[in-house]
Enzyme design. Structure first.
Site, PDB file in Angstrom:
ATOM      1  CG  ASN A  21      -0.302   0.014   2.513  1.00 15.95           C
ATOM      2  OD1 ASN A  21       0.892  -0.230   2.615  1.00 15.95           O
ATOM      3  ND2 ASN A  21      -1.052   0.279   3.560  1.00 15.95           N
ATOM      4  CB  CYS A  22       4.480   1.925  -0.038  1.00 16.65           C
ATOM      5  SG  CYS A  22       5.699   3.202  -0.393  1.00 16.65           S
TER       6      CYS A  22
END
Length: 117
Positions: A10-11
C-alpha cells in the site's frame, strides 16, 4: 533477467514503481515484507551494496516514533537491527535486478537501471 521488488503493497512509491514496470511489460516478483517478512541475509546484502544510511528512512513515522535512545549512536549494526525489527523503516521500494540493488523510485533511474541488466 530476474527482478524482485521489495516493499509494502500500500506504499504510494511502491505503487508508482509497480505501475512503471507493468506499463513497460517488465515482469517482476513482488515481496511484501510486511506480509512475507524480511530475513537478515537479504537485508545484509542490501546494506553491503547500498549502505545502511541509504536504506534507513529516518523520516518514516516508525523511525520518528522510536525512543530517543534507539535513534542515538546509529551505526550499521544498530540500524540493521532496527530495520529487521521494523521493516517499515526501510526506504522503498528496493529493486533487485539479478543481484544489483536500487532503492527508491525515479522513472529515469529505473529506466537506466533496468536497461543495464
Amino acid at each position: 533477467m530476474t527482478i524482485t521488488m521489495y516493499g509494502i503493497k500500500n506504499c504510494d512509491t511502491v505503487k508508482k514503481a509497480r505501475v512503471w514496470l507493468e506499463g513497460r511489460g517488465i515482469g517482476y516478483n513482488f515481496h511484501d515484507y510486511r506480509v512475507d517478512g524480511l530475513d537478515a541475509p537479504t537485508l545484509a546484502r542490501w546494506r553491503d551494496a547500498l549502505g545502511w544510511e541509504k536504506l534507513l528512512n529516518k523520516s518514516s513515522a516508525t523511525f520518528r516514533d522510536l525512543p530517543a535512545a534507539d535513534k542515538e549512536g546509529l551505526d550499521a549494526d544498530k540500524a540493521t537491527g532496527l530495520m529487521l525489527a521494523h521493516p517499515t523503516m526501510i526506504k522503498r521500494p528496493v529493486l533487485d535486478v539479478d543481484g544489483r540493488f536500487m532503492v527508491g523510485f525515479k522513472p529515469d533511474l529505473y529506466e537506466k537501471f533496468v536497461e543495464e541488466a
